[in-house]
Design a protein around this motif. Sequence first.
Motif, PDB file in Angstrom:
ATOM      1  N   UNK A   1     -44.497 -15.722  99.748  1.00 38.60           N
ATOM      2  CA  UNK A   1     -43.296 -14.995  99.481  1.00 38.60           C
ATOM      3  C   UNK A   1     -43.957 -14.055  98.209  1.00 38.60           C
ATOM      4  N   UNK A   2     -44.463 -14.774  97.310  1.00 40.84           N
ATOM      5  CA  UNK A   2     -45.080 -13.789  96.170  1.00 40.84           C
ATOM      6  C   UNK A   2     -46.115 -13.029  96.596  1.00 40.84           C
ATOM      7  N   UNK A   3     -47.021 -13.323  97.343  1.00 39.64           N
ATOM      8  CA  UNK A   3     -47.947 -12.358  98.029  1.00 39.64           C
ATOM      9  C   UNK A   3     -47.373 -11.039  98.719  1.00 39.64           C
TER      10      UNK A   3
ATOM     11  N   UNK B   1     -41.071  -9.754 101.158  1.00 44.87           N
ATOM     12  CA  UNK B   1     -40.602  -8.129 101.415  1.00 44.87           C
ATOM     13  C   UNK B   1     -39.254  -7.981 101.004  1.00 44.87           C
ATOM     14  N   UNK B   2     -38.158  -8.664 101.118  1.00 41.04           N
ATOM     15  CA  UNK B   2     -36.868  -8.340 100.883  1.00 41.04           C
ATOM     16  C   UNK B   2     -36.762  -8.137  99.437  1.00 41.04           C
ATOM     17  N   UNK B   3     -37.478  -9.098  98.661  1.00 37.94           N
ATOM     18  CA  UNK B   3     -37.381  -9.085  97.299  1.00 37.94           C
ATOM     19  C   UNK B   3     -38.113  -7.793  96.725  1.00 37.94           C
ATOM     20  N   UNK B   4     -39.346  -7.537  97.552  1.00 36.26           N
ATOM     21  CA  UNK B   4     -39.698  -6.374  97.179  1.00 36.26           C
ATOM     22  C   UNK B   4     -38.833  -4.730  97.270  1.00 36.26           C
TER      23      UNK B   4
ATOM     24  N   UNK C   1     -38.546 -10.972  87.947  1.00 32.15           N
ATOM     25  CA  UNK C   1     -39.524 -10.388  88.950  1.00 32.15           C
ATOM     26  C   UNK C   1     -40.402  -9.489  88.331  1.00 32.15           C
ATOM     27  N   UNK C   2     -39.726  -8.656  87.575  1.00 31.76           N
ATOM     28  CA  UNK C   2     -40.577  -7.559  86.971  1.00 31.76           C
ATOM     29  C   UNK C   2     -41.091  -7.872  85.558  1.00 31.76           C
ATOM     30  N   UNK C   3     -42.646  -7.842  85.961  1.00 35.81           N
ATOM     31  CA  UNK C   3     -43.347  -8.342  84.995  1.00 35.81           C
ATOM     32  C   UNK C   3     -43.454  -7.477  83.621  1.00 35.81           C
ATOM     33  N   UNK C   4     -43.379  -6.195  83.894  1.00 33.69           N
ATOM     34  CA  UNK C   4     -43.327  -5.386  82.771  1.00 33.69           C
ATOM     35  C   UNK C   4     -41.955  -5.179  82.204  1.00 33.69           C
ATOM     36  N   UNK C   5     -41.131  -5.986  82.547  1.00 37.57           N
ATOM     37  CA  UNK C   5     -39.726  -5.996  81.936  1.00 37.57           C
ATOM     38  C   UNK C   5     -39.187  -6.537  80.786  1.00 37.57           C
TER      39      UNK C   5
ATOM     40  N   UNK D   1     -44.251 -15.299  91.370  1.00 37.07           N
ATOM     41  CA  UNK D   1     -43.892 -16.534  91.829  1.00 37.07           C
ATOM     42  C   UNK D   1     -42.274 -16.748  92.027  1.00 37.07           C
ATOM     43  N   UNK D   2     -41.762 -16.062  91.139  1.00 38.17           N
ATOM     44  CA  UNK D   2     -40.430 -16.624  91.043  1.00 38.17           C
ATOM     45  C   UNK D   2     -39.322 -16.018  92.326  1.00 38.17           C
ATOM     46  N   UNK D   3     -39.933 -15.166  93.228  1.00 35.56           N
ATOM     47  CA  UNK D   3     -39.293 -14.114  94.164  1.00 35.56           C
ATOM     48  C   UNK D   3     -38.154 -15.232  95.161  1.00 35.56           C
ATOM     49  N   UNK D   4     -38.997 -16.259  95.635  1.00 34.85           N
ATOM     50  CA  UNK D   4     -38.327 -17.265  96.579  1.00 34.85           C
ATOM     51  C   UNK D   4     -37.181 -17.818  95.876  1.00 34.85           C
ATOM     52  N   UNK D   5     -37.169 -18.441  94.583  1.00 37.79           N
ATOM     53  CA  UNK D   5     -35.984 -18.959  94.005  1.00 37.79           C
ATOM     54  C   UNK D   5     -35.172 -17.923  93.514  1.00 37.79           C
TER      55      UNK D   5
END
Length: 632
Positions: free
Chosen positions: A79-81, A296-299, A308-312, A320-324
Motif C-alpha cells: 500500500x505504501x509503495x 492508489x485510493x490514498x494517493x 501521509x504528507x511528509x512535508x506537512x 507507511x501509514x496509508x493502510x491504517x
Amino acid sequence: MMLSQYLFTASSAVVQLRFWDWVVVAMYGILMFAIAFRYYFVIKDCGGFFVGSRKMGRMSMVAASFSGGTNASHPMAVAAASFQSGMQGVWLSLTWILITPFLWMYPPAVRRLRIVTTVDIVRMRFGPLMAGFFKVVSLLAVPIGMGLGIKSAAIVLEISTGGTISGMVAIAIVCIPTILYTLLGGVIAAYVTDIYQGLLIVILSFLIIPFAVFSAGGLTEFRANVDAEVMSLFSSASGDFGFWWIFWFSIGITFAATISFAGGAAAARDEMTSRMKVWGTIIKRFCTLGWGWVGVIGLALFSGHPLLDVGGGHPGASPDNVFAVLSSELLPVGLVGLMIASIIAAVMSSLDASAIYFSSMAVNNVYLEHFVKGASPRHYLIVARLFCILGLALGWWVATGINDIVHFATISEPINGIVGMAIFMAIIWRRVTSMAAIASVCVSVPLYILVSQPTLGWGVPLFHVFQLHIVADWVAGLYSMNLFDPMHGYVNAEGWIETLPVQVRYPMYIIPSLLTIIGVSFLTRQHSEREVTQFYCRLDTPVGDEEKIRDAGFVEDNLIALDREAPAIEERKLTGRSDRLLLVDILYLPGKLRRGEVKLWDYRWDWLGVIGFAAFVYLFLMSVELLGRFFV
C-alpha cells in the motif's frame, strides 16, 4: 474544496478505536486461543510440534502458504509503495506470481528430502562448514523478518488508537498472544489458525475499496480523481517498478524461495499435498491487488492527510501509514476493529510459522547437534518451546529499529537468497560442490552488505573505497539511469551514493555469486561422496518408497534423531506420485530422453503445472490491467 480536503480535516491526524472495534479484536483473540488449547494435548514430540508428524493435509498447505507467507508488512509495504508509485507498487509482492511454475515444482523435492529444517539440506549436501554459516544467517534472518511484520502491525495499532497504544505496548499486544498460542499448539495450531486468519486477510485486502468509492461520491467522482497512468501495472509514469526492477527482483526471490517455501512442504503427507502450497501464493496475489488499490485510493483521495504528507509538518507523517489511515477514515465502527483483527491475523500467521522455524533450527541443528544428544522426545519439546520465546523476543527487538518499511522489505526479502542460490543449484545440478557453495557465499555476503548499505564505513564509505560506485554507475547506464543526478535521490548532500535501485543492487551481488558457484564447482570435489549420494538417493525416491533409502544404507528421515522413530506413511493416502521430478532432472533431461531412461510422461504433474500456471500468469496480469482501466 478538493475532494481529498473534503474527506478529512486536520483533526483527522488523531483517529480512535471504539468500543465495538475492541470487541471484534477480543473475539478474534479468544478464537485463536481456543484453537491452540485444543491442539495442546495432541503435541507429544518435536515431530508434531515442528512438522505435524508429516501428516498435514491440502487445506493446511494452502492456509500455511497464504497466511504464513503473508506478513503484516506485506499489505502495509505494498500500500505504501502504491501510494508513492501508483499501481506499479504492487510489484513489491506481485512479482512472486512470475515464479509460480517454480513454486509448483519445488515442494515435492523438499518433501522427498525428509528434512526437519532447511539447514538439514545444506548440511547433507554441502557439509558442516556451509551448514554452520547457514545456521548463523538463518538465525539472524528469521528475527529480521518477524520484526518487519511486528512493526507493521504496531503502526496500525498506534494510528487506529490515536496514539493511545503505541511503541512497546503496541508491539507487546502483537507478540505476546502469538507466542502463547504457538507454545500451546505448535505447527498444527499454527496451520489451523492460518485457515481462519487467511479469511480475515482476504477481508482485509478488499474491505476498504467500496467505502472509498462511496466516500468519494460514487464511481464517477472516484474516477475523476484517479489518473489512468496511476492504475496501470505497466505504467511508464514511474521508473520505480519497471521491467528490469521486476526481472531482478524475481531472480532474487526465486533463490530466496528455496528457503522460505520449504518449511510447510516438509510437513505435507505426500508429494501432491506439498504442491498445494502454490495455491496459497496465488490467493495472496489476488489480495495483493487489494493492497495496491488501497495505496492508489490514498494517493487519489488522501494525499494531503497530515499522517501521509511528509512535508506537512506532522512528526509521524509517512507513506507507511496509508493502510491504517484509510481504515480509520473510511470504515465504520466495528469494521475498523475487523480490519485491526485482520492486520493482527496477518502478522500472527507469519510470526507463528517463523517462531517455529527459528525453534526447529535452534533445537535440531544447534542444541541436538552440538550440545545434548540422545535426550527424550519430551526434553526436546520443552527446549523447542523455550526457543520459540527467544525467537519472538529477537523479532521484538528488531521491530524497535525499523523506520522505512518499503526499503527494509526490498533488503530483507532476498536475504535468504544468499544461501538459497546454493540450494537451488544443488537441486538442479549435481556437480555443485561444498567449496563452490562456500566460495559463492564469501563473494555474495560482503557485496550484499555493501550494495544494501552504500554509506557503510568511516569517512569515505566502503562502497566508494572499493570503487563499487563505478560498477554501479556502469550497471545503471545499461538502463539509461544516472545515479549521481540529485533529482533521483540516490546520492546524499556529500555526493556519496546512499541507496541503489533494485535493478542495480541485485545484479551486483547475484551475478558474481552465480559465476563463482559454477566456476569453483568445476575445480573442486565433493566434500563427502556418501553424504551427497544420500542427498540424491532421497531426492530420487518418491514418498512412500522409504525402504529403498534403507536398502541403500541411509537414514530415511531426519526426524528419527529427535523422536527416535520415523513418521508413519499411510500408503492409501498417497496421491499425485511420479517417479521423476522435472526440477531435479531439468539439466539432464535431453540426455535421459535420448538414452531412453525416462519418458516425458514421467513428469506429467510438473508439465501440467508449468504450462497451466504460465498461462494463468499471463491471463491474470492482462485481467488486472483491464480492471485498472475500469476505475479511470
